[in-house]
Design a protein around this motif. Structure first.
Motif, PDB file in Angstrom:
ATOM      1  N   LEU A  65       0.838  -1.201   0.000  1.00  0.00           N
ATOM      2  CA  LEU A  65       0.000   0.000   0.000  1.00  0.00           C
ATOM      3  C   LEU A  65       0.873   1.251   0.000  1.00  0.00           C
ATOM      4  CD1 LEU A  65      -2.796   1.321   0.186  1.00  0.00           C
ATOM      5  CD2 LEU A  65      -2.643   1.112   2.680  1.00  0.00           C
ATOM      6  N   PHE A  66       1.945   1.248   0.778  1.00  0.00           N
ATOM      7  CA  PHE A  66       2.851   2.392   0.804  1.00  0.00           C
ATOM      8  C   PHE A  66       3.456   2.618  -0.578  1.00  0.00           C
ATOM      9  CE2 PHE A  66       6.917   4.480   1.371  1.00  0.00           C
ATOM     10  CZ  PHE A  66       6.622   5.487   2.279  1.00  0.00           C
ATOM     11  N   ALA A  67       3.857   1.527  -1.254  1.00  0.00           N
ATOM     12  CA  ALA A  67       4.443   1.651  -2.584  1.00  0.00           C
ATOM     13  C   ALA A  67       3.458   2.229  -3.589  1.00  0.00           C
ATOM     14  CB  ALA A  67       4.943   0.292  -3.066  1.00  0.00           C
ATOM     15  N   PHE A  68       2.170   1.954  -3.404  1.00  0.00           N
ATOM     16  CA  PHE A  68       1.157   2.530  -4.290  1.00  0.00           C
ATOM     17  C   PHE A  68       0.923   4.010  -3.960  1.00  0.00           C
ATOM     18  CE2 PHE A  68      -3.173   3.837  -5.135  1.00  0.00           C
ATOM     19  CZ  PHE A  68      -3.336   3.492  -6.470  1.00  0.00           C
ATOM     20  N   ILE A  69       0.764   4.329  -2.691  1.00  0.00           N
ATOM     21  CA  ILE A  69       0.452   5.701  -2.289  1.00  0.00           C
ATOM     22  C   ILE A  69       1.654   6.623  -2.479  1.00  0.00           C
ATOM     23  CG2 ILE A  69      -0.224   7.161  -0.332  1.00  0.00           C
ATOM     24  CD1 ILE A  69      -2.503   5.483  -1.324  1.00  0.00           C
ATOM     25  N   HIS A  70       2.844   6.138  -2.151  1.00  0.00           N
ATOM     26  CA  HIS A  70       4.056   6.973  -2.213  1.00  0.00           C
ATOM     27  C   HIS A  70       5.133   6.302  -3.059  1.00  0.00           C
ATOM     28  CE1 HIS A  70       2.379   9.710   0.673  1.00  0.00           C
ATOM     29  NE2 HIS A  70       2.349   8.823   1.637  1.00  0.00           N
ATOM     30  N   PRO A  71       4.923   6.194  -4.373  1.00  0.00           N
ATOM     31  CA  PRO A  71       5.959   5.586  -5.215  1.00  0.00           C
ATOM     32  C   PRO A  71       7.233   6.426  -5.213  1.00  0.00           C
ATOM     33  CG  PRO A  71       4.261   6.652  -6.548  1.00  0.00           C
ATOM     34  CD  PRO A  71       3.755   6.650  -5.143  1.00  0.00           C
ATOM     35  N   ALA A  72       8.371   5.746  -5.337  1.00  0.00           N
ATOM     36  CA  ALA A  72       9.695   6.385  -5.358  1.00  0.00           C
ATOM     37  C   ALA A  72      10.053   7.043  -4.031  1.00  0.00           C
ATOM     38  CB  ALA A  72       9.815   7.396  -6.499  1.00  0.00           C
TER      39      ALA A  72
END
Length: 921
Positions: A65-72
């Motif tokens: 979920l973190f990777a989706f909400i805050h990519p890079a």
């Protein structure tokens, strides 16, 4: 609205589940049933699954979920790290984590309702992930609103790079050492701590940037700078000054990704403005590190299925916001691919050499090409040893070849050259060549294409090229195909190359030493080959010769086509042909090297090379069989290919001379193969090792006793209160010790992480270790070199024993010409020095280094900085000393009399040198 889900947390200290009503402790069986029946919120599913003994655990992973909400963006993948990333208070204890996970999930899901910097593309990705039944899909789709107008999708959002005219040849300029020192003063700033050693280092490094006097004679400077000198700014000063005045690029090469990241941060002093820094400083890596947009497009359009397809969507989210598209060590969180158990990450990079260059529809937006063009215009290019050697040996960027190099971590140049210029004729290598030529043979998924498909336009218009492709395809059928290893085991090889590998396997098993047959790799010299191997080598060589001839003929015909420029050859076709020529060229070189190796079978040995046979195994399972060739001195091709064309090079390290042995240092970087002798410089570390560090050699831990070894680690880690880096020479022992320690330490609030155990990449493990001063980390060679963890997080280093080199065929050959025992000692001293170097990273650090080996020879103690106290003590005494120095509560122990500490360089204790079977494995 609270999430209608449970949250699950499992550590070595227990298992807890939380919902809106509270938290309770549960057993492993109940935890598995809950996770299997309904999605639960958790953090790092592979790690939790490993702790539960339920490998297939999945659920609502907060890292996804973190990777989706805050990519890079990066977050340390622990409750504490996630709390910091989402601006929440971290949980105080293990039993508080499950409730925190629910709070963190609600915080992340609330982000789309606010001022969301990464909103672009999210709606389309959310819809795709929902259709893939991503566990977070329903929650995300509810909260991500459809944009009022069509969004630019990834492949139209990414900027295009622009062609630039060729860069002029660097001007001839001379740097005065005082100018380098003045640039250093400007970089360090007003009021900076005065470092005389750093000033002298910058002046010495300037010589590498002076004009060379004759061809093939670069200005080579060897500089050993102890930890704390500040060598990074020391060489950036003359390097940046030369680049500015000469108009050329300086390539700074490292061995580890950690140092690459550190260098990138240091260049902020050179160019404080971020936009200017992106133009003037570029990080380069091998092609296999970067996302391939064509592979990603194929994955998004159905080339991937299941969990791999979810990964592709998250990588696409990242790619839209990535600074450079680097999937390995860049701004893609290292933990993201590991969440998918390696389903798909490798297929998203260019690992197969199938790039069609300008023939690709995404060529003008390609991350790899953008980095290559940016480096052509940059002042400073941060690369690595392997890339520098590959580019010099077979790079396409001949017009922009560097003339000035800085090789940091120079003590690893020998190893990097050894890997780069070696030859391996194995099943894995040959089947990859077959696939490159033939393409998929059984309806394989993905966009893999054979040589004929990639050059279909040339083949359709040119009969000579068509014939050469057909001949290469026919000849490639002699190479091993799918299932080759099973056929070897069954004694039914198919084709001449498989027959060769079968003979190699048989001879290796017949001659390799099998002490206990522990299931690890086997090898034997390629000496006195049997008639069966000689008989198999001849038809294999004939088959490979029949393959290399049409490949060379095809390359020549394609070059002729480029010169003829027929009407059908448009820009994309020319680009495909240019790329094919480069790929065919280095594969033909590889086959030629295989032929040279096969000529050795039954023939005279070449004194410049070491040849051997091997069966590669892991935990008893075979995975490759092959013949190997390495240069006895790999710095010969390195000097020829890299150093001689250069005008100047600085080779630097904190352990370059291995205790002041300059002749060995020169030999290991290729200096004897140059016409001009190198310059030498030494700067001692400014750290007060006598006051800030101590070395303890424990004399009563029985070698080979895993229970005693684990007990020693447990007591030392507990005495230090964590903050321990444990180093092992064998993965098997590391795993055995970890299995005995993890639960025990967790009960005392001391987390234990381990390379080769935890399903987390090494870089992320170091980040986790650095983030928690109570945590400890176990690892092998990768953690011995290049790990920078200053402060309280690393205050104790424990090595399981003397790191003697593994007695391989290659090592035996080099040992024979390198001085026997003295050669082994140099390797061990270098490894000890590197391990000790992890301990004191800044002036206010303090710590202890413990070696669990009673038979440590006194002659090896010069590996430690002069003045460092060294004592031979019992384990009980070591625990007391560690606790007293590092501030932990001392366990109740019988306290023996303390030994008199020795000082490095002033050894006073008589030690019996180990016998043949005592210290060396």
């Amino acid at each position: 609205m609270p999430l209608p889900h449970l949250a699950l947390h499992a550590s070595h200290g227990g298992i807890w589940v939380a919902d809106g009503a509270g938290t309770r402790a549960i057993g492993r069986g109940e935890a598995i049933r809950l996770a299997a029946d309904t999605p639960v919120v958790l953090l790092n599913a592979p790690l939790i699954g490993q702790r539960l003994g339920y490998a297939e655990l999945s659920g609502l992973d907060l890292l996804e979920l973190f990777a989706f909400i805050h990519p890079a963006r990066f977050a340390v993948p622990t409750p504490r790290g996630l709390a910091r990333a989402v601006d929440l208070s971290p949980p105080e204890q293990d039993e508080d984590v499950a409730a925190f996970l629910l709070e963190a999930a609600e915080s992340l899901l609330a982000v789309p309702a606010g001022n969301w910097a990464e909103r672009e593309g999210a709606w389309a990705s959310a819809q795709a992930l929902f259709r893939m039944r991503w566990p977070w899909g329903p929650s995300v789709v509810e909260r991500v609103a459809k944009p009022p107008r069509d969004e630019r999708w990834l492949f139209s959002r990414l900027p295009e790079w622009e062609e630039a005219p060729p860069r002029p040849v660097p001007r001839t300029v001379t740097l005065d050492p005082s100018e380098a020192q003045a640039r250093l003063a400007a970089l360090t700033g007003q009021g900076a701590e005065e470092r005389p050693g750093q000033r002298l280092y910058a002046a010495a490094a300037a010589e590498a940037f002076t004009p060379r006097a004759m061809r093939d004679a670069p200005n080579l400077v060897l500089a050993e700078a102890g930890t704390g000198i500040g060598k990074t700014l020391g060489y950036l000063s003359p390097a940046s000054l030369w680049a500015e005045r000469a108009g050329g690029a300086v390539w700074i090469s490292t061995y580890t990704k950690a140092l690459q990241r550190q260098l990138s941060h240091e260049t902020e002093r050179l160019f404080p403005d971020a936009a200017e820094r992106r133009q003037r400083v570029v990080t380069r890596k091998g092609r296999e590190n970067y996302l391939c947009l064509l592979n990603l497009e194929d994955a998004l359009q159905g080339g991937f299925a299941g969990r791999a397809a979810v990964l592709a969507q998250l990588v696409a989210r990242w790619a839209a916001f990535s600074a450079d598209g680097d999937m390995v060590g860049g701004d893609l969180p290292g933990w993201l691919p590991t969440l998918f158990r390696r389903n798909g990450p490798a297929a998203l990079t260019d690992r197969r050499g199938e790039c069609v260059y300008a023939g690709c529809p995404h060529y003008r937006k390609c991350f790899i090409e953008r980095a290559a063009r940016a480096s052509a215009e940059a002042d400073v290019v941060i690369a690595n040893h392997a890339l520098v050697m590959v580019n010099a040996a077979r790079g396409r960027e001949l017009a922009t070849r560097p003339t000035r190099y800085v090789f940091d971590e120079g003590h690893h140049l020998f190893d990097a050259a050894d890997a780069m210029f070696g030859t391996v004729l194995s099943g894995a290598e040959t089947i990859e060549l077959r696939r490159w030529i033939l393409g998929p043979e059984a309806g394989g998924r993905g966009r893999r294409r054979g040589l004929a498909a990639r050059l279909s336009d040339a083949a359709s218009y040119d009969e000579a090229a068509q014939r050469a492709i057909g001949d290469a395809v026919d000849a490639a059928r002699c190479l091993p195909s799918d299932g080759w290893l099973g056929r070897l085991v069954e004694g039914a090889p198919h084709g001449p190359v498989e027959a060769l590998l079968a003979a190699v396997r048989g001879l290796t098993y017949a001659r390799a030493e099998l002490p206990g047959d522990a299931g690890y790799g086997l090898e034997t010299e390629l000496a006195e080959p049997t008639p069966a191997l000689i008989d198999a080598a001849q038809p294999a060589a004939a088959a490979l010769d029949a393959l290399v001839r049409p490949l060379n003929g095809l390359a020549r015909r394609l070059e002729a086509l480029l010169a003829e420029a027929p009407d059908w050859m448009d820009g994309p076709a020319r680009a495909r042909i240019e790329g094919a020529i480069a790929s065919i060229g280095w594969r033909a070189e590889t086959v030629a090297a295989w032929l040279a190796l096969l000529s050795r079978v039954g023939g005279p040995a070449d004194p410049d090379f070491v040849d051997w046979l091997s069966v590669d195994r892991a935990e008893g399972r075979e995975w490759d069989v092959g013949l190997h060739r390495r240069w006895l001195d790999p710095t010969r091709p390195f000097a020829e290919v890299v150093l001689k064309p250069a005008h100047g090079a600085l080779v630097t390290s904190a352990t370059l001379t291995n205790g002041g042995d300059w002749s060995t240092a020169e030999a290991r970087v290729g200096a004897p193969h140059l016409l001009r002798a190198p310059s030498r410089f030494t700067a001692q570390s400014p750290f007060n090792y006598a006051a800030r560090a101590e070395v303890l050699i424990v004399t009563d831990v029985k070698r080979g006793d895993i229970a005693e070894l684990a007990g020693a680690y447990a007591r030392l880690i507990a005495a230090a209160g964590g903050g321990t880096l444990g180093l092992f020479t064998a993965i098997r022992r590391l795993r055995a010790v970890h299995a005995r320690l993890a639960d025990r330490l967790a009960r005392d609030g001391l987390p234990l992480h381990a390379q080769h155990v935890d399903p987390i990449d090494t870089g992320t493990l170091v980040d986790i270790f650095r983030d928690d001063p109570h945590a400890s980390l176990l690892g092998t060679d990768a953690l011995r070199d290049g790990v920078d963890v200053p402060g309280e997080s690393l205050r104790l280093v424990v090595m399981e024993g003397v790191p003697w080199p593994k007695p391989t065929v290659l090592h035996a050959a080099r040992r024979l010409v390198g001085g026997g025992t003295g050669y082994d000692d140099r390797i061990v001293r270098a490894r000890l020095a590197q391990a000790f170097g992890r301990l004191i990273r800044r002036a206010d650090d303090q710590g202890m280094f413990v070696l669990l080996s009673a038979a440590t020879p006194s002659r090896l103690l010069t590996a430690f900085p002069e003045g460092t106290p060294v004592a031979r003590v019992t384990l009980d005494e070591a625990v007391i000393r560690v606790a007293a120095r590092l501030g932990s509560t001392v366990p109740t122990l019988a306290t023996p009399a303390l030994s008199n500490p020795n000082t490095v360089g002033h050894e006073a204790t008589a030690v019996t040198e180990p016998g043949p079977g005592e210290a060396r494995p």
